[in-house]
Design a protein around this motif. Structure first.
Motif, PDB file in Angstrom:
ATOM      1  N   SER A  40       0.849  -1.193   0.000  1.00 46.29           N
ATOM      2  CA  SER A  40       0.000   0.000   0.000  1.00 46.29           C
ATOM      3  C   SER A  40       0.884   1.242   0.000  1.00 46.29           C
ATOM      4  O   SER A  40       1.811   1.348   0.800  1.00 46.29           O
ATOM      5  CB  SER A  40      -0.902   0.004   1.242  1.00 46.29           C
ATOM      6  N   ARG A  41       0.589   2.161  -0.927  1.00 51.56           N
ATOM      7  CA  ARG A  41       1.242   3.460  -0.972  1.00 51.56           C
ATOM      8  C   ARG A  41       0.242   4.483  -1.512  1.00 51.56           C
ATOM      9  O   ARG A  41      -0.682   4.132  -2.234  1.00 51.56           O
ATOM     10  CB  ARG A  41       2.486   3.438  -1.882  1.00 51.56           C
ATOM     11  N   GLY A 200      -1.940  -1.048  -4.096  1.00 49.92           N
ATOM     12  CA  GLY A 200      -3.124  -0.215  -3.974  1.00 49.92           C
ATOM     13  C   GLY A 200      -2.891   0.892  -2.976  1.00 49.92           C
ATOM     14  O   GLY A 200      -1.827   0.976  -2.347  1.00 49.92           O
ATOM     15  N   VAL A 201      -3.879   1.745  -2.834  1.00 51.22           N
ATOM     16  CA  VAL A 201      -3.809   2.802  -1.841  1.00 51.22           C
ATOM     17  C   VAL A 201      -4.216   2.266  -0.482  1.00 51.22           C
ATOM     18  O   VAL A 201      -3.570   2.520   0.535  1.00 51.22           O
ATOM     19  CB  VAL A 201      -4.717   3.988  -2.252  1.00 51.22           C
ATOM     20  N   THR A 202      -5.297   1.500  -0.459  1.00 48.99           N
ATOM     21  CA  THR A 202      -5.911   1.091   0.800  1.00 48.99           C
ATOM     22  C   THR A 202      -5.795  -0.399   1.030  1.00 48.99           C
ATOM     23  O   THR A 202      -6.007  -1.194   0.111  1.00 48.99           O
ATOM     24  CB  THR A 202      -7.405   1.471   0.805  1.00 48.99           C
ATOM     25  N   GLN A 346      -3.671   5.820   4.829  1.00 50.26           N
ATOM     26  CA  GLN A 346      -3.243   5.073   3.655  1.00 50.26           C
ATOM     27  C   GLN A 346      -3.307   5.908   2.379  1.00 50.26           C
ATOM     28  O   GLN A 346      -2.576   5.642   1.424  1.00 50.26           O
ATOM     29  CB  GLN A 346      -4.083   3.807   3.520  1.00 50.26           C
ATOM     30  N   SER A 347      -4.161   6.926   2.374  1.00 54.10           N
ATOM     31  CA  SER A 347      -4.245   7.804   1.206  1.00 54.10           C
ATOM     32  C   SER A 347      -3.106   8.815   1.166  1.00 54.10           C
ATOM     33  O   SER A 347      -2.955   9.540   0.186  1.00 54.10           O
ATOM     34  CB  SER A 347      -5.589   8.542   1.199  1.00 54.10           C
ATOM     35  N   GLY A 348      -2.315   8.890   2.236  1.00 53.54           N
ATOM     36  CA  GLY A 348      -1.145   9.756   2.238  1.00 53.54           C
ATOM     37  C   GLY A 348      -1.355  11.113   2.875  1.00 53.54           C
ATOM     38  O   GLY A 348      -0.460  11.960   2.827  1.00 53.54           O
ATOM     39  N   TYR A 349      -2.505  11.322   3.510  1.00 55.89           N
ATOM     40  CA  TYR A 349      -2.769  12.620   4.123  1.00 55.89           C
ATOM     41  C   TYR A 349      -2.255  12.682   5.566  1.00 55.89           C
ATOM     42  O   TYR A 349      -2.081  13.768   6.109  1.00 55.89           O
ATOM     43  CB  TYR A 349      -4.265  12.929   4.061  1.00 55.89           C
TER      44      TYR A 349
END
Length: 527
Positions: A40-41, A200-202, A346-349
Motif C-alpha cells: 500500500s502506498r 493499492g492505496v488502501t 493510507q491515502s497519504g494525508y
C-alpha cells in the motif's frame, strides 16, 4: 534532464533517456525473499512503475537493466509468463464495468495459453489458464495487479447499487465479490505461481477482500522496503544535485536552504518505525521540471471517496492528528466501521511522525506543508460553505503581518457567518465545544505561512494559539459563551505572553469570545 512525469512504464523510461532512480536492488531482494506480496502506498507514488519494473524483470528483458543494480545481482534472467492487470484507468461506477474488465483479462490470457473446455466460472477459468501457462512455458506464472482497490474506492460509501438475479445489492458489495472471486484463485494455484504482487492505496481488511486465499505478505510497513516507492534524501541529493542547484539560483537561496524548502514541502513520509524519510516523487519531479515550488500532488485532486467518508463520520480532523495509535488502528480499513483514520493514513494525508517502542504506538500527523495545506483547504471549503481561498488567506496574513488585529478579526468573523447554523443547532454544550474547537483549528491551520502554534503547553496551562510573524506576535485565548474580558484576564494571570517580553517584535494579547447562540464572534479585546 528529462523527467518521467506521467510515465509509468519502466521500458519507456530507460529507452527514452528519462531519469530513473535505481530501485532494482530492492526489487531483487523482494523477488528473492517471498512469493505473494501486498504493498500500500499513496496515489502517484510510483506503484505502477514498480509493477512495470517487475514485469520487465520477469519477462527477462536484461538489456533494460544495463548499468543498474539488478544487472550485477541477477544471473538467471528466466522468462516467466506474466499476467498483468491494472485497474488504474477507467471508472467502476457502472454495474458491469468491473466484470467486463476481468472477463477481458482472463480471455486475453486464454488466447495466448489456451482455454479450458470444462471451466465455466471466472475463477475456474483464471485457475486453469494459470496451469496452462505453466505447462506451455515450463516456468511458473507471475501475477501483477496494480491498484487492486480502485473498483472498491470508486464506489466506497456511495448509494450506487446493481440488480443481480432480481435482487438489489450495493455496487460496493458486488465489486468486492468479483475481486474475491479472482483473488481466491491464488490459494489453489500456489504450486504454479512464481510471484504475485498486489498494489493499492488502501488495505481493506482481509475478511472483506482477501478471504479465500493465503494471506499476502504485507510489506506496507516493512522497514526493509520503505524506499521501494518514493525518493529518499540520499537519492534526491545524488540524482538531482543539478536541479537543486538551479532551483536555488532561481530563488536566490543557497543549495542547503533550497533542500530545506523541498523537505518542508514534499518530504516527511515515513512508512514504518524505521523512520526513513521519503519524498513525494510526483511533486519533486514536477517541481524540478517547472522550476517552481507548488502543490503538485494535491492539485491532482482529493479522492471523492475520502471526502464522502469524512462527511459521514463523526470524527473531526483535529481529533485525529498529532496522536499516538497502535498499528491495528490505522493499517486495515474495515467497511463495517465508520472510522476514517485508516483511509486518511493510507491515502497519504497522514503519515508516521514518531514511534514509541515501549508501547508499540505510532504518532500520526500531516507529512509536509503541501499535504497539510491542501487537505485543510479541501475540508474548509466544504465546512464553511464557501472557499477559504488563497485570496482570503492572503488578506488575513497581510493583516497579521501589519499588526492589523482588527482587520484579521473582521475577516474571521465574516468567515464564521458561514458556519453559524452548525452551532445554533447544537443543544449539547460538549458538542458545541467540539465544533468551536474544530472551526478555529481549521482557520488557524489555514493561515499557514507564519509559525502557528495551537494548544501550546506551558507550566501554567495550554495557550489556545500563538502566531509569530516577522514583526508581530499574537497570543490568543478563546472562550465559548464567556467573555473577551475573561479571556484577556487568563492571558495576563497565567503569563502566556511572558516568553516574548524580551522579543523585539510587537506582542498582541487578544482575548476572543464566541457565542454559540449567534454562531460567530461575540466580542474581542486586545492589549
Amino acid at each position: 534532464m528529462k523527467y518521467p512525469i506521467g510515465i509509468q512504464t519502466f521500458e519507456r523510461i530507460i529507452t527514452e533517456g528519462f531519469v530513473y532512480v535505481d530501485k532494482t536492488a530492492l526489487v531483487h531482494k523482494l523477488v528473492q525473499n517471498g512469493t505473494v506480496y501486498f504493498l500500500s502506498r499513496p496515489r502517484r507514488f510510483g506503484k505502477s512503475l514498480l509493477v512495470s519494473t517487475l514485469k520487465s524483470y520477469f519477462l527477462g528483458k536484461r538489456e533494460l537493466f544495463r548499468g543498474l543494480a539488478m544487472e550485477r545481482m541477477e544471473s538467471e534472467w528466466a522468462v516467466h509468463p506474466v499476467f498483468h492487470l491494472s485497474f488504474s484507468s477507467g471508472s467502476f461506477m457502472q454495474g458491469d464495468e468491473l466484470k467486463n474488465v476481468l472477463e477481458t483479462f482472463v480471455a486475453d490470457a486464454e488466447k495466448e495459453y489456451g482455454k479450458s473446455d470444462t471451466a465455466t466460472t471466472l475463477s475456474m477459468r483464471f485457475l486453469k489458464v494459470i496451469e496452462a501457462a505453466r505447462k506451455k512455458t515450463g516456468h511458473k506464472v507471475v501475477v501483477l495487479i496494480d491498484e487492486y482497490d480502485k473498483p472498491l474506492l470508486d464506489v466506497l460509501d456511495s448509494d450506487l447499487s446493481v440488480e443481480i438475479n432480481g435482487q438489489k445489492i450495493s455496487l460496493e458489495d458486488y465489486n468486492r465479490g468479483l475481486l474475491k472471486e479472482i483473488y481466491s484463485v491464488f490459494k489453489d494455484a500456489d504450486e504454479n505461481l512464481r510471484f504475485v504482487l498486489l498494489t493499492g492505496v488502501t488495505k481493506f481488511s482481509p475478511v472483506s477482500v482477501f478471504s479465500g486465499f493465503n494471506q499476502p505478505k504485507d510489506i506496507s510497513m516493512d522497514a526493509r522496503y520503505d524506499a521501494l516507492c518514493g525518493i529518499t534524501e540520499e537519492e534526491l541529493t545524488s540524482y538531482f544535485a543539478e536541479p537543486i542547484k538551479e532551483l536555488a539560483g532561481r530563488n536566490g537561496v543557497s543549495e542547503k536552504e533550497m533542500l530545506g524548502q523541498l523537505k518542508r514541502q514534499y518530504d516527511g513520509y515515513h512508512f514504518s518505525e524505521g523512520m526513513t524519510d521519503i519524498f513525494n516523487p510526483f511533486s519533486l519531479l514536477n517541481c524540478f521540471d517547472s522550476k517552481k515550488i507548488r502543490d503538485y500532488w494535491f492539485s491532482t485532486g482529493t479522492p471523492t471517496y475520502l471526502m464522502r467518508l469524512l462527511q459521514h463520520s463523526d470524527e473531526n480532523i483535529n481529533e485525529l492528528v498529532s496522536k499516538y495509535y497502535t498499528a491495528g488502528e490505522f493499517i486495515d480499513y474495515r467497511a463495517d466501521t465508520e472510522t476514517p483514520l485508516p483511509m486518511i493514513y493510507q491515502s497519504g494525508y497522514l503519515t508516521i511522525k514518531d514511534y514509541d517502542p515501549t508501547f508499540g504506538t505510532y504518532l500520526l500527523d500531516f507529512p509536509n506543508n503541501e499535504v497539510r495545506g491542501g487537505f485543510l483547504t479541501a475540508l474548509s471549503s466544504g465546512y464553511f460553505k464557501a472557499k477559504m481561498n488563497i485570496s482570503w488567506v492572503r488578506i488575513v496574513n497581510i493583516a497579521l503581518a501589519q499588526g492589523d488585529t482588527e482587520g484579521f478579526m473582521r475577516n474571521v468573523t465574516s468567515l464564521l457567518a458561514n458556519v453559524s447554523y452548525r452551532f445554533q443547532r447544537k443543544s449539547d454544550a460538549m458538542e458545541c465545544e467540539r465544533y468551536f474547537q474544530y472551526t478555529f483549528y481549521l482557520i488557524l491551520q489555514m493561515i499557514g505561512i507564519y509559525n502557528t502554534c495551537i494548544e501550546k503547553e506551558t507550566s501554567e496551562g495550554h495557550i489556545d494559539c500563538i502566531i509569530e510573524c516577522p514583526k508581530h506576535v499574537y497570543v490568543f485565548e478563546f472562550k465559548l459563551n464567556g467573555s473577551a474580558e475573561n479571556a484577556m484576564k487568563q492571558i495576563n494571570e497565567r503569563g502566556y505572553a511572558t516568553p516574548y517580553l524580551t522579543d523585539a517584535r510587537h506582542v498582541h494579547k487578544v482575548g476572543v469570545n464566541f457565542s454559540s447562540a449567534k454562531g460567530t464572534i461575540d466580542n474581542w479585546q486586545e492589549e
